[in-house]
Scaffold this motif. Structure first.
Motif, PDB file in Angstrom:
ATOM      1  N   ILE A 115       0.454   8.533  -9.183  1.00 43.56           N
ATOM      2  CA  ILE A 115      -0.607   7.622  -8.244  1.00 43.56           C
ATOM      3  C   ILE A 115      -0.352   6.225  -8.580  1.00 43.56           C
ATOM      4  O   ILE A 115       0.002   5.693  -9.742  1.00 43.56           O
ATOM      5  CB  ILE A 115      -1.917   8.205  -8.286  1.00 43.56           C
ATOM      6  N   ALA A 116      -0.856   5.333  -7.639  1.00 45.10           N
ATOM      7  CA  ALA A 116      -0.675   4.032  -7.728  1.00 45.10           C
ATOM      8  C   ALA A 116      -1.560   3.299  -6.624  1.00 45.10           C
ATOM      9  O   ALA A 116      -1.765   3.866  -5.511  1.00 45.10           O
ATOM     10  CB  ALA A 116       0.790   3.399  -7.710  1.00 45.10           C
ATOM     11  N   GLU A 117      -1.931   2.105  -6.824  1.00 44.68           N
ATOM     12  CA  GLU A 117      -2.405   1.194  -5.918  1.00 44.68           C
ATOM     13  C   GLU A 117      -1.659   0.201  -5.411  1.00 44.68           C
ATOM     14  O   GLU A 117      -1.018  -0.529  -6.426  1.00 44.68           O
ATOM     15  CB  GLU A 117      -3.890   0.603  -6.559  1.00 44.68           C
ATOM     16  N   VAL A 118      -1.880  -0.389  -4.373  1.00 46.11           N
ATOM     17  CA  VAL A 118      -0.807  -1.428  -3.650  1.00 46.11           C
ATOM     18  C   VAL A 118      -1.817  -2.424  -3.364  1.00 46.11           C
ATOM     19  O   VAL A 118      -2.918  -2.258  -2.755  1.00 46.11           O
ATOM     20  CB  VAL A 118      -0.038  -0.865  -2.597  1.00 46.11           C
ATOM     21  N   GLY A 119      -1.318  -3.755  -3.494  1.00 43.37           N
ATOM     22  CA  GLY A 119      -1.813  -4.842  -3.173  1.00 43.37           C
ATOM     23  C   GLY A 119      -0.815  -5.911  -2.447  1.00 43.37           C
ATOM     24  O   GLY A 119       0.290  -5.902  -3.068  1.00 43.37           O
ATOM     25  N   TYR A 120      -1.218  -7.137  -2.121  1.00 45.73           N
ATOM     26  CA  TYR A 120      -0.250  -8.000  -1.392  1.00 45.73           C
ATOM     27  C   TYR A 120      -1.073  -9.333  -0.922  1.00 45.73           C
ATOM     28  O   TYR A 120      -2.220  -9.288  -0.874  1.00 45.73           O
ATOM     29  CB  TYR A 120       0.641  -7.557  -0.119  1.00 45.73           C
ATOM     30  N   TRP A 121      -0.309 -10.495  -1.017  1.00 42.13           N
ATOM     31  CA  TRP A 121      -0.800 -11.629  -0.333  1.00 42.13           C
ATOM     32  C   TRP A 121       0.454 -12.159   0.261  1.00 42.13           C
ATOM     33  O   TRP A 121       1.454 -12.008  -0.148  1.00 42.13           O
ATOM     34  CB  TRP A 121      -1.406 -12.602  -1.518  1.00 42.13           C
ATOM     35  N   MET A 122       0.138 -13.107   1.296  1.00 44.19           N
ATOM     36  CA  MET A 122       1.115 -14.065   1.743  1.00 44.19           C
ATOM     37  C   MET A 122       0.685 -15.350   1.952  1.00 44.19           C
ATOM     38  O   MET A 122      -0.414 -15.755   1.772  1.00 44.19           O
ATOM     39  CB  MET A 122       1.287 -13.315   3.032  1.00 44.19           C
TER      40      MET A 122
END
Length: 201
Positions: A115-122
């Motif tokens: 399992i993992a969590e994903v995050g992002y910004w632009m």
């Protein structure tokens, strides 16, 4: 009174979904899309752009980290490298040629449980161009396919409509809403939980 010691049977120890070393045993890959979008590890030369990103009001509001100067950014980039070595974080710069557009990362990676969590910004000038959706799709395919994770979770505030659109366009299913689950600068927010599961892909 006789004391009894209880031992857990070995059958309760889970076999790992992904064996340790799957990430740190290789150099972090550069990932690409058919459209030419590039996901690459962060470089020391990215410090100025990272500082600019974390001065953006939206990035600062939705992310709790504060990066105020290039020394902070250099430490942050080194932390991304250490996360790969520890197999807890996989972080990429989203780039169009030589232009850095944003960041996407798998956080809280637990290979044993898959399992993992994903995050992002632009960056502001990169928003609304579909790059975040493409980057999320690339990382998801790599993590569920190449690495062999079972599930990736994606959390965002219900007030962050842009992040919700990115998740849905990349095929992340809305699993539910956690009430008053995470603090932001203006108080506690309800959070949407999206997920991508290997069997979905």
């Amino acid at each position: 009174m006789r004391r009894t010691t209880l031992e857990h049977p070995r059958s309760l120890d889970p076999d790992p979904i992904v064996r340790p070393g799957r990430m740190c045993g290789i150099e972090q890959p550069t990932l690409t899309s058919d459209s030419g979008l590039l996901l690459r590890p962060f470089r020391n030369a990215d410090t100025g752009t990272v500082v600019r990103a974390y001065q953006d009001p939206d990035v600062r509001f939705w992310n709790f980290r504060r990066i105020d100067d290039e020394a902070d950014a250099a430490r942050w980039i080194e932390h991304q490298r250490e996360g790969w070595g520890a197999e807890t974080v996989a972080s990429w710069a989203i780039a169009d040629g030589t232009t850095l557009l944003g960041r996407i990362a798998l956080n809280n990676v637990k290979l044993t449980f898959g399992i993992a969590e994903v995050g992002y910004w632009m960056l502001p000038e990169a928003r609304g161009r579909g790059a975040a959706v493409t980057a999320l799709a690339i990382v998801t395919e790599w993590a569920l396919g190449e690495v062999g994770l079972h599930r990736i979770s994606l959390y965002h505030s219900v007030a962050n409509a842009a992040s919700c659109r990115v998740a849905e366009k990349a095929g992340y299913v809305l699993d539910g809403t956690a009430r008053s689950a995470w603090p932001h600068p203006d108080g506690w927010h309800d959070m949407h939980l999206h997920g991508a599961v290997r069997t979905d892909h």
